[in-house]
Design a protein around this motif. Structure first.
Motif, PDB file in Angstrom:
ATOM      1  N   SER A  91       3.542  26.286 -19.873  1.00 26.42           N
ATOM      2  CA  SER A  91       3.370  26.791 -21.236  1.00 26.42           C
ATOM      3  C   SER A  91       4.327  27.945 -21.521  1.00 26.42           C
ATOM      4  N   ILE A  92       4.687  28.679 -20.473  1.00 32.12           N
ATOM      5  CA  ILE A  92       5.662  29.778 -20.610  1.00 32.12           C
ATOM      6  C   ILE A  92       7.083  29.248 -20.463  1.00 32.12           C
ATOM      7  N   PHE A  93       7.257  28.305 -19.542  1.00 35.26           N
ATOM      8  CA  PHE A  93       8.588  27.797 -19.221  1.00 35.26           C
ATOM      9  C   PHE A  93       9.185  26.971 -20.367  1.00 35.26           C
ATOM     10  N   ALA A  94       8.363  26.146 -21.028  1.00 32.87           N
ATOM     11  CA  ALA A  94       8.870  25.256 -22.075  1.00 32.87           C
ATOM     12  C   ALA A  94       9.522  26.019 -23.238  1.00 32.87           C
ATOM     13  N   PRO A  95       8.887  27.080 -23.777  1.00 33.50           N
ATOM     14  CA  PRO A  95       9.553  27.837 -24.847  1.00 33.50           C
ATOM     15  C   PRO A  95      10.856  28.493 -24.399  1.00 33.50           C
ATOM     16  N   ILE A  96      10.923  28.907 -23.131  1.00 35.47           N
ATOM     17  CA  ILE A  96      12.161  29.502 -22.612  1.00 35.47           C
ATOM     18  C   ILE A  96      13.285  28.471 -22.639  1.00 35.47           C
ATOM     19  N   MET A  97      12.987  27.237 -22.211  1.00 40.35           N
ATOM     20  CA  MET A  97      13.990  26.178 -22.232  1.00 40.35           C
ATOM     21  C   MET A  97      14.399  25.838 -23.659  1.00 40.35           C
ATOM     22  N   PHE A  98      13.438  25.897 -24.579  1.00 39.76           N
ATOM     23  CA  PHE A  98      13.756  25.627 -25.986  1.00 39.76           C
ATOM     24  C   PHE A  98      14.695  26.704 -26.536  1.00 39.76           C
ATOM     25  N   SER A  99      14.448  27.957 -26.157  1.00 40.43           N
ATOM     26  CA  SER A  99      15.325  29.054 -26.582  1.00 40.43           C
ATOM     27  C   SER A  99      16.723  28.892 -25.993  1.00 40.43           C
ATOM     28  N   SER A 103      20.315  28.545 -27.863  1.00 43.39           N
ATOM     29  CA  SER A 103      21.359  29.540 -27.592  1.00 43.39           C
ATOM     30  C   SER A 103      22.748  28.937 -27.449  1.00 43.39           C
ATOM     31  N   ILE A 104      22.849  27.674 -27.044  1.00 41.72           N
ATOM     32  CA  ILE A 104      24.170  27.079 -26.841  1.00 41.72           C
ATOM     33  C   ILE A 104      24.925  26.915 -28.154  1.00 41.72           C
ATOM     34  N   TYR A 105      24.196  26.922 -29.274  1.00 42.09           N
ATOM     35  CA  TYR A 105      24.860  26.764 -30.558  1.00 42.09           C
ATOM     36  C   TYR A 105      25.455  28.074 -31.065  1.00 42.09           C
ATOM     37  N   SER A 106      25.269  29.137 -30.285  1.00 38.52           N
ATOM     38  CA  SER A 106      25.898  30.408 -30.628  1.00 38.52           C
ATOM     39  C   SER A 106      27.321  30.497 -30.078  1.00 38.52           C
ATOM     40  N   ILE A 107      27.720  29.466 -29.325  1.00 36.42           N
ATOM     41  CA  ILE A 107      29.068  29.442 -28.755  1.00 36.42           C
ATOM     42  C   ILE A 107      30.098  29.300 -29.875  1.00 36.42           C
ATOM     43  N   ASN A 108      31.166  30.036 -29.760  1.00 34.16           N
ATOM     44  CA  ASN A 108      32.231  29.983 -30.752  1.00 34.16           C
ATOM     45  C   ASN A 108      32.741  28.551 -30.920  1.00 34.16           C
ATOM     46  N   ARG A 109      32.888  28.110 -32.174  1.00 36.92           N
ATOM     47  CA  ARG A 109      33.331  26.739 -32.437  1.00 36.92           C
ATOM     48  C   ARG A 109      34.732  26.464 -31.914  1.00 36.92           C
ATOM     49  N   PHE A 124      24.786  19.613 -21.176  1.00 39.24           N
ATOM     50  CA  PHE A 124      23.800  20.682 -21.030  1.00 39.24           C
ATOM     51  C   PHE A 124      22.654  20.467 -22.012  1.00 39.24           C
ATOM     52  N   LYS A 125      23.009  20.152 -23.251  1.00 38.25           N
ATOM     53  CA  LYS A 125      21.999  19.894 -24.282  1.00 38.25           C
ATOM     54  C   LYS A 125      21.122  18.704 -23.912  1.00 38.25           C
ATOM     55  N   ASN A 126      21.739  17.645 -23.402  1.00 39.99           N
ATOM     56  CA  ASN A 126      20.985  16.447 -23.017  1.00 39.99           C
ATOM     57  C   ASN A 126      20.026  16.730 -21.862  1.00 39.99           C
ATOM     58  N   ASN A 127      20.478  17.506 -20.879  1.00 36.95           N
ATOM     59  CA  ASN A 127      19.644  17.831 -19.723  1.00 36.95           C
ATOM     60  C   ASN A 127      18.458  18.711 -20.102  1.00 36.95           C
ATOM     61  N   VAL A 128      18.700  19.733 -20.922  1.00 34.33           N
ATOM     62  CA  VAL A 128      17.623  20.637 -21.334  1.00 34.33           C
ATOM     63  C   VAL A 128      16.602  19.892 -22.199  1.00 34.33           C
ATOM     64  N   SER A 129      17.073  19.025 -23.083  1.00 36.13           N
ATOM     65  CA  SER A 129      16.165  18.232 -23.916  1.00 36.13           C
ATOM     66  C   SER A 129      15.272  17.348 -23.051  1.00 36.13           C
ATOM     67  N   PHE A 130      15.856  16.788 -22.000  1.00 41.70           N
ATOM     68  CA  PHE A 130      15.093  15.940 -21.079  1.00 41.70           C
ATOM     69  C   PHE A 130      14.030  16.756 -20.353  1.00 41.70           C
ATOM     70  N   ILE A 131      14.383  17.966 -19.937  1.00 40.10           N
ATOM     71  CA  ILE A 131      13.408  18.842 -19.282  1.00 40.10           C
ATOM     72  C   ILE A 131      12.242  19.142 -20.214  1.00 40.10           C
ATOM     73  N   LEU A 132      12.540  19.375 -21.488  1.00 43.31           N
ATOM     74  CA  LEU A 132      11.483  19.659 -22.459  1.00 43.31           C
ATOM     75  C   LEU A 132      10.542  18.463 -22.614  1.00 43.31           C
ATOM     76  N   VAL A 133      11.098  17.253 -22.599  1.00 42.82           N
ATOM     77  CA  VAL A 133      10.264  16.046 -22.672  1.00 42.82           C
ATOM     78  C   VAL A 133       9.336  15.964 -21.465  1.00 42.82           C
TER      79      VAL A 133
END
Length: 206
Positions: A91-99, A103-109, A124-133
């Motif tokens: 319950s604590i870990f999932a919101p951290i992964m969502f954050s 955060s990756i979208y703050s990278i300079n374009r 990275f986005k695909n892996n984190v999304s999978f972890i959230l699932v």
């Protein structure tokens, strides 16, 4: 060997797509997470040979073997206290992964225009999304178990329920842990690429 593997993989995805179309005839496609699963699996490959056998074995079969060994050979079972602790941790870990995902979208374009950086960010986005699932799936099983539901036809089969429940939770945690190592590696690679574009201010080192 490679040709046979590729053909087998295409056959699996073809059958899966047919099954998915049948399922989503009856329920809303807005809850379809299959793209997340497929995109994650696509990151599990060797960049040279394009084969996924070793990665699929590492990330999916090894956790299953580990769960079976712990539960069956060593008679390991998840107690209610252990389940509650895992529930709290996820319950604590999932919101951290969502954050972290946001955060990756703050990278300079401008940095994202680089092919290597763009590839790592996408994976990275695909892996984190999978972890959230997986976290949501684990939380579902943990919450169901915490309700202590009484089902008449399962009377006398409590041992089987505990066996399967322990295997599933340990397996999911194992997959989450290994995928998290993959995420950590890609995050480190991404930071290295970003640091290459930053020139250190030698005058202000101290």
């Amino acid at each position: 060997m490679d040709k046979n593997y590729i053909e087998f993989e295409k056959w699996i995805f073809k059958k899966y797509n047919k099954f998915k179309k049948w399922v989503f005839k009856y329920i809303s496609s807005k809850i379809d997470i299959t793209k997340i699963l497929i995109d994650h699996i696509k990151t599990l490959k060797n960049n040279k040979t394009k084969r996924r056998i070793k990665d699929l074995f590492t990330f999916f079969i090894i956790p299953l073997i580990f769960a079976l060994v712990i539960v069956i050979l060593f008679n390991g079972r998840l107690s209610s206290d252990a389940s509650n602790s895992i529930l709290l941790a996820l319950s604590i870990f999932a919101p951290i992964m969502f954050s972290l995902l946001i955060s990756i979208y703050s990278i300079n374009r401008k940095r994202l225009t680089k092919q290597r950086t763009h590839k790592i960010v996408k994976e990275f986005k695909n892996n984190v999304s999978f972890i959230l699932v997986l976290c949501l799936l684990s939380l579902f099983f943990l919450i169901i178990d915490s309700l202590n539901l009484s089902i008449s036809f399962l009377t006398g089969l409590g041992w089987l329920y505990n066996l399967l429940y322990s295997i599933i939770i340990i397996y999911l945690l194992g997959v989450i842990g290994l995928t998290l190592l993959q995420v950590l590696k890609r995050w480190n690679e991404l930071l290295d690429l970003m640091l290459e574009d930053i020139k250190p201010d030698e005058e202000n080192i101290f």
